[in-house]
Every structure is written in C-alpha cells, then in structure tokens.
Design an enzyme around this catalytic site. Structure first.
Site, PDB file in Angstrom:
ATOM      1  N   HIS A   1       0.830  -1.208   0.000  1.00  0.00           N
ATOM      2  CA  HIS A   1       0.000   0.000   0.000  1.00  0.00           C
ATOM      3  C   HIS A   1       0.867   1.262   0.000  1.00  0.00           C
ATOM      4  CE1 HIS A   1      -2.825   3.072   1.233  1.00  0.00           C
ATOM      5  NE2 HIS A   1      -2.228   3.220   2.397  1.00  0.00           N
TER       6      HIS A   1
ATOM      7  N   ASP B 110       1.395   5.950   7.415  1.00  0.00           N
ATOM      8  CA  ASP B 110       0.620   5.131   8.363  1.00  0.00           C
ATOM      9  C   ASP B 110       1.473   4.600   9.521  1.00  0.00           C
ATOM     10  OD1 ASP B 110      -1.983   5.234   7.232  1.00  0.00           O
ATOM     11  OD2 ASP B 110      -1.398   3.782   5.691  1.00  0.00           O
TER      12      ASP B 110
ATOM     13  N   GLU C 248       0.240   5.716  13.023  1.00  0.00           N
ATOM     14  CA  GLU C 248      -1.101   5.175  13.275  1.00  0.00           C
ATOM     15  C   GLU C 248      -1.071   3.672  13.582  1.00  0.00           C
ATOM     16  OE1 GLU C 248      -4.306   6.905  10.822  1.00  0.00           O
ATOM     17  OE2 GLU C 248      -4.708   4.846  10.228  1.00  0.00           O
ATOM     18  N   ASP C 249      -0.247   2.936  12.873  1.00  0.00           N
ATOM     19  CA  ASP C 249      -0.331   1.473  12.922  1.00  0.00           C
ATOM     20  C   ASP C 249       0.817   0.763  13.630  1.00  0.00           C
ATOM     21  OD1 ASP C 249      -2.695   1.590  11.513  1.00  0.00           O
ATOM     22  OD2 ASP C 249      -1.757   1.290   9.560  1.00  0.00           O
TER      23      ASP C 249
HETATM   24 ZN    ZN Z   1      -2.777   4.678   3.860  1.00  0.00          ZN
END
Ligand code: ZN
Length: 186
Positions: free
Chosen positions: A36, A63, A66-67
């Site tokens: 991604h 990300d 966030e992840d």
């Molecule tokens: Zn993303």
C-alpha cells in the site's frame, strides 16, 4: 527524480518495511502493508510527478505512527520536522471507533496542510482501487460507505493538483461502476 532524494527514500522504505513487517491490509487476506505504501508513493512520484522530498517521504511513512509503535518524535529525529508534521496530520486516533475516525477525517479534511492533502487524496484513490481489485471480506454496504466517505473527504481537499484531482475522480467513478456491478440482480 532529483538523485538526492533516492537515499532518503530508500531509508524511509526500509524504515516502513521494518515497522510494518507484521501488518497486513485490513480485510484482505495476507496482503502486505508495504504494498500500500509503495503504491501511494509511486502514484505520487510517477503518475502525478511529485518531486518534493518531504512529501514523498511522508507518503511512505503516512501510516507508521497510526499502525506501529513509532512516535511522531521518533520520526522527527530520523526524518526531520516537516516529514513528522505531515505524518502527524494524517494519523487517526486509533482509540476511536472506525465510524468516528471516518467522520473526523471528513470534518478535519479542510484543515490539512497542502502536502498532507495531496497524500490523503492519493491514499483514498489507492484504497478505492484496492477495494475493488482484491477480494475483501467487506459487505457491499461497507464498500459503499467507504466510497462515500472518500468522496466527502476529496470534496474538501481537491484543488491543489489538477492531475491528482482527475485521478481521484476517475478512480471514484470506476469504483462506483464496480459497486454497481457487484449489486445482486433484482
Ligand atoms: Zn494509507
């Protein structure tokens, strides 16, 4: 691509690959998360023609806070203040429920900085492509809601880059067609 960007970009890719190494795309069977990040960044660099280093690095890393357990401060130490700030803008509060996070994305979209907007729009377009290109365990209603949310976010942040706007619009129209094709015949 200015040659100087290359080492930093590879550094960011390696950093993202390591921190996301056990992450898989939600709903998709075992699709590696790094795919991604490469797709979004490659779209910006090669389809849209982005040459801004901070923007491309932030796209790779968008990300990671966030992840994973990476913090904004950690990103700043490694990649500098501008990249860390862009990623911070794109980081949802994961303690909130899914619906609430999506609602806030729409509500706060207009306040994003220009570079964060570009990444958000490419992220949405790329996610819409994945949503209908890969098998995913989502109901048609959830896919429809995702498409609507993406369009609402896009409405608030388009206008900075005509090429990217056109790519998003084309993708959203394609996603709408895919959704209709998946409706059970009545
Ligand atoms: Zn993303």
């Amino acid at each position: 691509m200015p040659a100087l960007i290359m080492p930093e970009l590879l550094e960011a890719l390696q950093f993202a690959a390591i921190h996301h190494q056990y992450d898989r795309r939600a709903g998709y069977s075992r699709l590696p998360y790094i795919n991604h990040l490469i797709k979004v960044t490659n779209c910006l660099a090669n389809r849209i023609g982005v040459r801004d280093e901070a923007l491309l690095l932030a796209a790779v890393l968008h990300d990671v806070v966030e992840d994973t357990d990476v913090t904004v401060e950690g990103l700043e130490r490694r990649f500098g203040r501008e990249v860390a700030d862009i990623v911070a803008e794109l980081t949802d509060d994961m303690s909130l429920p899914y619906e609430e996070r999506k609602r806030l994305q729409v509500e706060r979209a207009a306040q994003l900085s220009p570079k964060a907007r570009i990444i958000r729009l490419a992220d949405k377009a790329s996610n819409l492509r994945d949503l209908f290109n890969y098998p995913i365990e989502w109901s048609l209603e959830k896919k429809e809601a995702y498409l609507q949310n993406s369009e609402q976010v896009a409405e608030r942040i388009k206008g900075d880059n005509p090429k990217l706007d056109a790519w998003f619009d084309e993708t959203a129209a394609w996603a709408r067609q895919q959704l209709q094709a998946q409706q059970p015949a009545s």
